[in-house]
Design a protein around this motif. Structure first.
Motif, mmCIF file in Angstrom:
data_model
loop_
_atom_site.group_PDB
_atom_site.id
_atom_site.type_symbol
_atom_site.label_atom_id
_atom_site.label_comp_id
_atom_site.label_asym_id
_atom_site.label_seq_id
_atom_site.Cartn_x
_atom_site.Cartn_y
_atom_site.Cartn_z
ATOM 1 N N GLN A 1 35.281 34.768 38.597
ATOM 2 C CA GLN A 1 34.521 33.555 38.293
ATOM 3 C C GLN A 1 35.049 32.882 37.031
ATOM 4 O OE1 GLN A 1 32.075 32.045 40.075
ATOM 5 N NE2 GLN A 1 32.409 33.575 41.678
ATOM 6 N N LEU B 1 34.158 40.595 40.187
ATOM 7 C CA LEU B 1 33.437 39.368 40.518
ATOM 8 C C LEU B 1 33.345 38.454 39.319
ATOM 9 C CD1 LEU B 1 30.515 40.644 42.781
ATOM 10 C CD2 LEU B 1 32.218 38.931 43.410
ATOM 11 N N GLN C 1 33.802 35.741 46.990
ATOM 12 C CA GLN C 1 33.014 36.829 46.407
ATOM 13 C C GLN C 1 33.555 38.194 46.835
ATOM 14 O OE1 GLN C 1 31.878 34.254 48.056
ATOM 15 N NE2 GLN C 1 30.365 33.156 46.805
#
Length: 289
Positions: free
Chosen positions: A287, A283, A16
């Motif tokens: 992902q 972020l 993250q």
């Protein structure tokens, strides 16, 4: 910054955190580019200053020339080119002493003393805005002293942009990396201490010095060199921020940087919004990837 530094170095390898800075670092490069563009409009006003700018850029980028020495040389060139002939030798002594004193950075075993001396020097030469710390700190902290990697330094600059304080507070991030909480305190003291001393000692004479023809010529040369030095130091940081192992990742980070630069140029979007928005984008993209 100290709190963010603690979090960063504790969790920097988490996906993250890596994803957040995947988006933030291109935004920082865009901010640096915007600052150089803005400063260049007032600093580079003729072909002689343009040559000085290009020379400073190449010296910082290709040769890794000492930034402090570069600025002193640029100031001397400014005097030779722009100062009236009969006043060329009348540069205020304080500028020469500052230039000579800035080279005093002895090799000392203590991290605390080394941090203090280094940031005292940097604090004495913060010039024209907080982003001037980039060539100063990056060249020594990353290149010569090896206190942190280029990626970590860029992340520290990003954290300095997130907080309400000036980007100069990145010094606390460097200090924390070298010597934990006390190191952060020492580095912060060192980089800000100069401001108080200069104002208390020289405040009453600043207007007089600023209006001296020789001082004006000196600063004219330094102005052009500063822009070149920031841009030159940012080339390596740009490679770290924009170019990754995968072509797709490099394309995405480059797109983030271009978009951020356009948003600043066209809409004057606040720095904080850009940083946070870019971090969230990073972020999400990580992902998806």
């Amino acid at each position: 910054i100290v709190g963010l530094s603690w979090l960063y170095f504790r969790y920097e390898t988490f996906p993250q955190v890596e994803g957040f800075f995947f988006g933030v670092n291109p935004a920082v490069i865009a901010l640096i580019g915007w600052s150089c563009y803005r400063m260049s409009k007032s600093a580079i006003t003729d072909w002689k200053l343009a040559i000085l700018f290009v020379a400073s850029f190449l010296a910082t980028w290709l040769v890794r020339f000492d930034v402090l020495l570069l600025l002193v040389i640029a100031g001397g060139i400014g005097i030779l080119v722009y100062a009236p002939f009969h006043k060329r030798v009348k540069l205020p002594a304080v500028l020469w002493f500052a230039g000579a004193g800035g080279f005093l950075h002895p090799l000392i075993e203590s991290h605390y003393v080394a941090l203090l001396l280094f940031f005292l020097k940097v604090g004495a030469f913060i010039y024209g805005g907080g982003l001037v710390i980039i060539p100063f700190i990056e060249q020594e902290v990353v290149g010569k002293l090896g206190w942190m990697t280029s990626s970590q330094f860029l992340d520290g600059v990003a954290l300095g942009q997130i907080t309400p304080g000036p980007v100069v507070i990145t010094a606390a991030f460097v200090g924390y990396k070298v010597a934990s909480f006390l190191g952060a305190a020492v580095a912060t003291f060192g980089i800000f201490f100069q401001s108080f001393i200069f104002i208390l000692v020289a405040g009453k004479s600043l207007d007089r010095v600023r209006n001296m023809p020789t001082a004006k010529a000196f600063l004219k040369g330094v102005n052009a060199a500063v822009v070149g030095a920031i841009l030159g130091a940012s080339v390596g940081l740009g490679k770290t921020a924009l170019f990754h192992g995968w072509a797709l990742e490099s394309a995405l980070t480059t797109a983030i940087a271009v978009l951020c630069f356009w948003l600043i140029l066209r809409f004057k979007v606040d720095t904080g919004y850009l940083i946070v928005g870019s971090g969230i984008s990073g972020l999400i993209l990580r992902q998806v990837l």
